[in-house]
Write a protein that holds these residues in place. Sequence first.
Motif, PDB file in Angstrom:
ATOM      1  N   GLU A   1      44.503  27.425  45.919  1.00 44.14           N
ATOM      2  CA  GLU A   1      45.222  28.584  45.374  1.00 44.14           C
ATOM      3  C   GLU A   1      44.239  29.751  45.346  1.00 44.14           C
ATOM      4  O   GLU A   1      43.274  29.748  44.589  1.00 44.14           O
ATOM      5  CB  GLU A   1      45.717  28.276  43.958  1.00 44.14           C
TER       6      GLU A   1
ATOM      7  N   ASN B   1      42.615  39.347  41.189  1.00 44.57           N
ATOM      8  CA  ASN B   1      43.966  39.880  40.953  1.00 44.57           C
ATOM      9  C   ASN B   1      44.197  40.276  39.504  1.00 44.57           C
ATOM     10  O   ASN B   1      43.432  39.897  38.607  1.00 44.57           O
ATOM     11  CB  ASN B   1      45.009  38.810  41.317  1.00 44.57           C
TER      12      ASN B   1
ATOM     13  N   HIS C   1      44.610  36.884  51.324  1.00 50.37           N
ATOM     14  CA  HIS C   1      45.275  36.226  50.188  1.00 50.37           C
ATOM     15  C   HIS C   1      45.374  34.716  50.302  1.00 50.37           C
ATOM     16  O   HIS C   1      46.013  34.082  49.474  1.00 50.37           O
ATOM     17  CB  HIS C   1      46.696  36.758  50.016  1.00 50.37           C
TER      18      HIS C   1
ATOM     19  N   GLY D   1      46.363  33.075  42.155  1.00 50.07           N
ATOM     20  CA  GLY D   1      47.414  32.857  41.172  1.00 50.07           C
ATOM     21  C   GLY D   1      47.507  34.106  40.312  1.00 50.07           C
ATOM     22  O   GLY D   1      46.495  34.801  40.081  1.00 50.07           O
TER      23      GLY D   1
HETATM   24  C1  GLS Z   1      49.059  34.395  47.691  1.00 47.89           C
HETATM   25  C2  GLS Z   1      48.245  33.284  47.037  1.00 47.89           C
HETATM   26  O1  GLS Z   1      48.783  32.047  47.390  1.00 47.89           O
HETATM   27  C3  GLS Z   1      48.122  33.425  45.523  1.00 47.89           C
HETATM   28  O2  GLS Z   1      47.183  32.499  45.037  1.00 47.89           O
HETATM   29  C4  GLS Z   1      47.662  34.819  45.151  1.00 47.89           C
HETATM   30  O3  GLS Z   1      47.636  34.984  43.756  1.00 47.89           O
HETATM   31  C5  GLS Z   1      48.596  35.851  45.788  1.00 47.89           C
HETATM   32  C6  GLS Z   1      48.175  37.272  45.507  1.00 47.89           C
HETATM   33  O4  GLS Z   1      46.861  37.482  45.875  1.00 47.89           O
HETATM   34  O5  GLS Z   1      48.615  35.683  47.205  1.00 47.89           O
HETATM   35  N1  GLS Z   1      48.911  34.356  49.108  1.00 47.89           N
HETATM   36  C7  GLS Z   1      50.104  34.295  49.721  1.00 47.89           C
HETATM   37  O6  GLS Z   1      50.280  34.291  50.939  1.00 47.89           O
HETATM   38  N2  GLS Z   1      51.080  34.242  48.822  1.00 47.89           N
HETATM   39  C8  GLS Z   1      50.535  34.300  47.578  1.00 47.89           C
HETATM   40  O7  GLS Z   1      51.159  34.307  46.547  1.00 47.89           O
END
Ligand code: GLS
Length: 805
Positions: free
Chosen positions: A648, A460, A355, A651
Motif C-alpha cells: 500500500e 499524503n 502512487h 493509504g
Molecule cells: C493509490 C495507492 O494505492 C494508495 O495507497 C494511495 O494512498 C493513493 C494516493 O496516493 O494512491 N494508488 C493507486 O493507483 N490508487 C490508489 O489509491
Amino acid sequence: MRVNKDQFIEDFVNKLVSKRGKKIKEANLLDKYYALASLTRDYIAEYWVNTNERYLKDNKKQIYYFSMEFLIGKLLISNLMSLGIKEVCEDGLKDLGLDLNEIAEIEKEPGLGNGGLGRLAACFSDSMATLGIPGYGVGIRYKYGLFQQKIMEGYQEEFPDQWLKYENAWEIKRPSESVEVKFGGNVIITQKDNRLKFVHENYESILAVPYDIPIVGYKNNIVNTLRLLSAEVMDKEFDYYHFNKGEYTKAFEDKYNTEAISYVLYPDDSYEKGKILRLKQEYFLVSSGVQSIVESFKKSGKHLKEFYKYVSIHINDTHPALAIPELIRILIDEEGFGWDEAWKITKHTISYTNHTIMAEALEKWNVDMIKKFLPRIFMIIEEINERFCKELWNTKYNGDFDKISEMAIIADNQIKMAHLAIVGSHSINGVAKLHTEILKRKELKEFYNIYPEKFNNKTNGISHRRWLLKCNPKLASVISEYIGPSWIDSPESLMNLLEFKKDPCFKEKIYKIKQYNKNKFANMVKEKYSIEINPNSIFDIQAKRIHEYKRQVLNVFHIMHLYNKLLENPNLDIYPRTFIFAGKAAPGYYIAKETIKLINSLGKKINNDYRIKDKLKVLFIEDYNITLAELLMPAADVSEQISTTTKEASGTGNMKFMMNGAITIATLDGANIEIANEVGEDNIIIFGLKAKEVLEIYKNNTHNSIDIYNEDIRLKTVMDELINGFLPVSMDEFKGIYDSLLKDNDKYLVLKDFCDYVRAQEKIDKLYRNKSKWLEMSVTNIAYSGKFSSDKTIEEYAKEIWGAL
Ligand code: GLS
C-alpha cells in the motif's frame, strides 16, 4: 461572505421561481436542491471572477494538477461552509419549513474516481484553494463516472452511474474555450531554412469542451477552478446521407465513437490493461489541457521561454505523462522552438507523483498503438528515448547494453510511462516515507542512481474540513469548545487536545458523539438493509477497494475463526463486534469479486445464527463512495489497515478514520508507519511482517503457505471451511480464493500474518472493555491527525516541487 437570513430567504424564493418556475408550495425536493445550489453558485460567482482576475494580475506561478480522477464528493454543504453561510441558510430554510440536510442529500455525487488517488486530487484542490495557491485541477467529465455497485445474491453487479441524468448544478460550460485534439493520420516532414517542419495530416479531430467547477477556499474569498473536459464532435453531429436512408445507427456512428472518449472512467484501481480507449482518454486530457495552458500563457504577454517560471504542470501518476511530449510538440511544431530549449522548458515545468509499486499498474503502451493513434507524439517519445539512452551511454553506462535497455523508455515494443515521466520531469515523489524509500532503493533504483536530486517524498494528506468539520460536526464542535476554533485554520493545533486526554468529562463527550454517529449508521443499515446491528458493539470497519493486497480475506479469516470459537463455546466471552465492509471490485477482477461474495456468504451464515447470541455481525454496505465514507468514518471504532507490508503506497482512509477517533489495527505499511510514529505504539495496534521481512521473502522465495496451513489448526479449519460446504454456497464457489492461497503460494502473505493478526485482534477486544483507556487512545489519535492534513502536504508540494510559495 455576508448574507443575512431575510436576504437569503428572498434570494432563495426568487431563485425557485426563476430557475425552476415554481413557488415553494409546488416545489419538490429536486426543485429546492437546484434552486439552492444555483443560488450558492451565484454567491460563489463574484469571488470566482475576482480570484481569476487577481491571479492574472499577481504574476504568481500557476499550478495545473492533471489527473484522470477527481473524487470531489457532494458540494452543496461544503460550499456553504466554505462561504461561511451554512448556518444562515439552515435558519432561513427552517423558517420556510425546509430542512437543509434533506435537500442536500438529493445531490448526486460525481463518481469521477476509483479510490485514494482520485480523492487525493480532490483534497489537494480543496487545500490549494484554501491556501490561496493558484491551482487548477484538470480532468475528464466522464458522463457515467465509475459504475454503481449493487449486491445481488451476494455478488457485485455493475450499473452505469448516471450522475449527469439531471443537470450538474455547479458547472459552467465554456464552449468558446474548446480545443481541437487530433488522433491518427500521418506526419509529413519538410525542411525550411535549415529547420525541419512537422505537419500532421489526415487526422481525426475531436473537440474538447471545458466545464468549469468552482473550488471554494475555506472562508478566504478565493475560488479556484476544476476544469473537466468533455469530448464532442467537431462539426458534423450526424450524417444526413445515412439518416435519410433510415440508417440511424450509421448516421450517428461518428458522434458516439467520439463522445465515447469521455463516457466512462476505467474502473481499475492500481491496475491497467492498455486499452485504446484509455490511451485516447489520456491524450485527450493532456492535449486539450496543455494547449489551453499555453494559449492563456501567451495572452499574458510573457515569452514562452519563461513558461516554467510561471507554470507548473503536475501529473497525478503516469496517466497524464503524455503531457511531456505534448508540451514539446507545441513548443517545437507550433511555437518554433528548437529541441534543447523545448526540452528544458518541459522538464522544468513538469513534476510527477508515483502512487503505486504494483508491477501490473505500471503503465506500458504498445509502440504500434501509439504510432497509429499519436504519430507525432510517438516521434517525440522516440527522440527523448534516443537522447536519454545516449546520455546513459556517454556518462554512466558506456557499453552496458543490458542496463541501458532496462532503463530505456522504449523497449520490447513497449513504451514505459514511468520512465518517460521520470526522464521528462524535474521531480518525482512517492506518497509516504516507506513508499519513497522503496522507489529509491528498489523499484526505480537505477533512476535514483542517476537523478538523486529528482526524488523526494510527500506523504499524503486529507482535508480536515471535509473529513472532520463537515462529516462529523458534533465532534468538530466539541473540539472547538475545548481548544478553540484555531485548529480549523491550523490543523496541527489539534495537538492541544492532548491536554484533555485524561479529562473524564471531555472523554464522556467524545464517547457520546461516537455513540450518536454509530446510532445514525445503525439506523441507515436498518432502513436500507433491514438488518439490526447493535450500536453498543465494536464497529470494526474495512472500507476501501477490494484487492488481494489489501487483504479483506485476512479480515474474513479472523471473523471465521471467532465464529468457530463461538460455535465451540457459545458462552465464550467475546466483546460483541460488528464487522463492516465496503468497497468496489474492478469488474474484471475475479478474486476481488469472489471476496465480496465470500463476505456476504459469511454474513448470511453468521447474522442468522441464533447460537452465537448476536455477538458477531458481518455487513457489506454496497456502493462505497465519498458520501458513504462521510457516514462511515465518524461511526468507526476500529479502522482496518491490513495490507501486505510494502504494497500500500500510502493509504488515506487510515488518516480519515484516525481523525474521527477510530483506533487503527495495521501492518507497518505506507502511511500507517507515520501514523504509528505520531501516536506512539500504545495508541495503535500493529501486527504482521515488517517491510524488510516481506522483501526478503519475495527475494528468496522462502515462503511456503502449505506449511503454515498444516501447522496452524485454526487456519486449516477456516481454510477448509471455504470449500467443504460450511458456507451457504456451492462447494467450489471459493475454490479460486482457496487455490490462490495454497496452490499459488499466497502471494500476499495472508497465511503468514494470520496468527499475529488474531493476537492483535484479541488485544483490541481487551482494550475496548477499558472504556477510559480506549477513549484516551481515541483522543490521542484525533490530536495527532492534524499532522495529516492535506494543507500541510500541499504546502510542501508548493514549496519544494512547484516553487510556488
Ligand atoms: C493509490 C495507492 O494505492 C494508495 O495507497 C494511495 O494512498 C493513493 C494516493 O496516493 O494512491 N494508488 C493507486 O493507483 N490508487 C490508489 O489509491
